[in-house]
Design a protein around this motif. Structure first.
Motif, PDB file in Angstrom:
ATOM      1  N   PRO A  90      13.700 126.906   6.957  1.00 14.49           N
ATOM      2  CA  PRO A  90      14.717 125.874   7.179  1.00 14.49           C
ATOM      3  C   PRO A  90      14.764 125.405   8.632  1.00 14.49           C
ATOM      4  N   TYR A  91      14.972 124.127   8.834  1.00 12.10           N
ATOM      5  CA  TYR A  91      15.051 123.567  10.182  1.00 12.10           C
ATOM      6  C   TYR A  91      15.609 122.162  10.089  1.00 12.10           C
ATOM      7  N   GLU A  92      15.858 121.577  11.228  1.00 13.71           N
ATOM      8  CA  GLU A  92      16.197 120.157  11.265  1.00 13.71           C
ATOM      9  C   GLU A  92      15.735 119.548  12.585  1.00 13.71           C
TER      10      GLU A  92
ATOM     11  N   VAL B 154      14.644 121.265  18.327  1.00 10.53           N
ATOM     12  CA  VAL B 154      14.847 121.346  19.775  1.00 10.53           C
ATOM     13  C   VAL B 154      16.000 122.280  20.160  1.00 10.53           C
ATOM     14  N   GLY B 155      16.406 123.143  19.234  1.00  4.19           N
ATOM     15  CA  GLY B 155      17.404 124.158  19.597  1.00  4.19           C
ATOM     16  C   GLY B 155      18.845 123.736  19.443  1.00  4.19           C
ATOM     17  N   SER B 156      19.105 122.595  18.817  1.00  4.93           N
ATOM     18  CA  SER B 156      20.480 122.097  18.759  1.00  4.93           C
ATOM     19  C   SER B 156      21.220 122.419  17.466  1.00  4.93           C
ATOM     20  N   CYS B 157      20.547 122.326  16.337  1.00  2.00           N
ATOM     21  CA  CYS B 157      21.278 122.324  15.066  1.00  2.00           C
ATOM     22  C   CYS B 157      21.580 123.724  14.535  1.00  2.00           C
ATOM     23  N   GLY B 158      20.786 124.713  14.863  1.00  2.00           N
ATOM     24  CA  GLY B 158      21.008 126.076  14.381  1.00  2.00           C
ATOM     25  C   GLY B 158      20.473 126.336  12.981  1.00  2.00           C
ATOM     26  N   ASN B 159      19.872 125.344  12.334  1.00  2.00           N
ATOM     27  CA  ASN B 159      19.390 125.531  10.955  1.00  2.00           C
ATOM     28  C   ASN B 159      18.253 126.540  10.841  1.00  2.00           C
ATOM     29  N   CYS B 160      17.555 126.780  11.942  1.00  5.71           N
ATOM     30  CA  CYS B 160      16.362 127.640  11.886  1.00  5.71           C
ATOM     31  C   CYS B 160      16.672 129.084  12.310  1.00  5.71           C
TER      32      CYS B 160
ATOM     33  N   ARG C 118      18.034 134.736  16.124  1.00  6.12           N
ATOM     34  CA  ARG C 118      17.281 133.897  17.059  1.00  6.12           C
ATOM     35  C   ARG C 118      17.016 132.546  16.386  1.00  6.12           C
ATOM     36  N   LEU C 119      16.566 131.601  17.182  1.00  2.00           N
ATOM     37  CA  LEU C 119      16.209 130.280  16.631  1.00  2.00           C
ATOM     38  C   LEU C 119      14.702 130.225  16.415  1.00  2.00           C
ATOM     39  N   GLY C 120      14.301 129.915  15.188  1.00  2.00           N
ATOM     40  CA  GLY C 120      12.873 129.866  14.885  1.00  2.00           C
ATOM     41  C   GLY C 120      12.127 128.834  15.704  1.00  2.00           C
ATOM     42  N   CYS C 121      12.790 127.701  16.011  1.00  2.00           N
ATOM     43  CA  CYS C 121      12.088 126.645  16.744  1.00  2.00           C
ATOM     44  C   CYS C 121      11.960 126.952  18.228  1.00  2.00           C
ATOM     45  N   GLN C 122      12.703 127.973  18.694  1.00  2.00           N
ATOM     46  CA  GLN C 122      12.680 128.297  20.123  1.00  2.00           C
ATOM     47  C   GLN C 122      12.125 129.690  20.383  1.00  2.00           C
TER      48      GLN C 122
HETATM   49 FE1  FES Z   1      17.498 122.918  15.035  1.00  2.00          FE
HETATM   50 FE2  FES Z   1      15.904 125.010  15.489  1.00  2.00          FE
HETATM   51  S1  FES Z   1      15.595 123.395  14.105  1.00  2.00           S
HETATM   52  S2  FES Z   1      17.886 124.650  16.287  1.00  2.00           S
END
Ligand code: FES
Length: 334
Positions: free
Chosen positions: A33-35, A38-44, A73-77
């Protein structure tokens, strides 16, 4: 290269040393899951059960102190420093139709759209398919981190990805794009990403709502919809909002499409019209959408993209009008 194992399953994938846990999972065809990316949404968010990671953005707003204390942790970061064991729920709707690819691209053309929006056309070294409305991460020379921008065109064999981008005052990335790149320069491109893509299997009417750089994905969605046989003849309404008359744009691109003026309609709106000769709609995008389409919105597929405040106002309006969430498509990456 690190091995990432999903707790309680036999799912495992590899992540390159310079990749992130989420993006590597998407490259492997998994529904992480993601959206925003860039670390903003928290979906990941995921639970890190074993192993060590490096956080690319330590102050990412998508992760609270409480999350961090709990081992989230955040997957995208998250860049793995060792093999890891993670816990999260993979979801099929996040599996990429066209898994994201990292590669280089060359700037081949630039054109001004307004006083502060410009279209940057890149050609990928290796053409990759994408869905209308999706975005890519641009890695610009001399700019730390990468930035998410949506494509304005539709997939093509030439591997051209066009981005309509609004200049951010004092922004490092847009400063580089607008003032620091020349034709022939090369950048890194990673994509496609994003869930706000055209639902080509739905024959509902379409409403696109855009402001600022949100022009780009909404133009892409409209271009693709106009070329989709199932949608031929369906009504498409496109609202674009700017602060003043000189911000208004997009009509010339829609006018090139078959059906413009008959089933494709453009509605510009400005929020601060004083003294610039504007005699069209005044107000905000969500206000005009509510005024023109309140009865029809619950029956339409609704796509929107633009600044965060615009997005929040649109979301509230759609909820108030009872538009089913499954018919609402947006990616916020701020
Ligand atoms: Fe939004 Fe990681 S996809 S915080």
């Amino acid at each position: 290269m690190a091995a990432i194992a999903l707790k309680g399953s036999d799912v495992q994938w590899t992540c390159a040393d310079d990749d992130t846990i989420m993006r590597s999972a998407l490259r492997a065809g998994l529904g992480f899951p993601y959206e925003c990316n860039v670390g903003s949404c928290g979906n990941c968010r995921f639970d890190l059960l074993e192993g060590e990671i490096e956080e690319l953005r330590a102050d990412a707003p998508g992760l609270s102190d409480r999350d961090r204390e709990r081992g989230r942790r955040l997957g995208c970061q998250s860049r793995p420093l060792t093999d890891c064991v993670v816990k999260l729920r993979l979801m099929p709707q996040y599996e990429s139709r066209f898994p994201p690819v990292r590669q280089q691209a060359e700037l081949i053309e630039v054109r001004d759209i307004t006083h502060d929006i410009r279209e940057f056309r890149f050609r990928l070294d290796k053409p990759v398919r994408f869905l209308a409305g999706q975005y890519a991460l641009l890695d610009l020379p001399g700019v730390a981190g990468n930035r998410a921008y949506s494509m304005a065109n539709v997939e093509n064999d030439a591997g051209e990805w066009h981005f309509q981008i609004r200049r951010v005052p004092n922004g490092a990335a847009t400063g580089k794009l607008f003032d620091g790149l020349s034709l022939g320069d090369r950048i890194g491109v990673d994509g496609p990403y994003g869930m706000a893509y055209l639902r080509a299997e739905s024959d509902r009417d379409i409403i696109c709502l855009a402001g600022g750089s949100g022009l780009s994905p909404m133009i892409s969605v409209t271009r693709a919809a106009a070329a989709t046989p199932l949608l031929a003849g369906r009504r498409i309404d496109f609202i674009y909002g700017g602060r003043t008359a000189r911000d208004i744009c997009g009509e010339d691109m829609l006018a090139e499409l078959p059906g413009f003026g008959s089933n494709i309609h453009y509605h510009p709106v400005v929020s601060a019209a004083d003294g610039d000769g504007w005699d069209g709609h005044c107000g905000f995008v969500h206000e005009l959408a509510g005024k023109l389409f309140s009865d029809r919105l619950p029956e339409c597929e609704v796509y929107f993209a633009g600044p965060p405040m615009m997005g929040q106002a649109i979301q509230k309006m759609l909820i108030d009008l009872g538009v089913p969430p499954a018919q609402v498509h947006f990616d916020q990456f701020y």
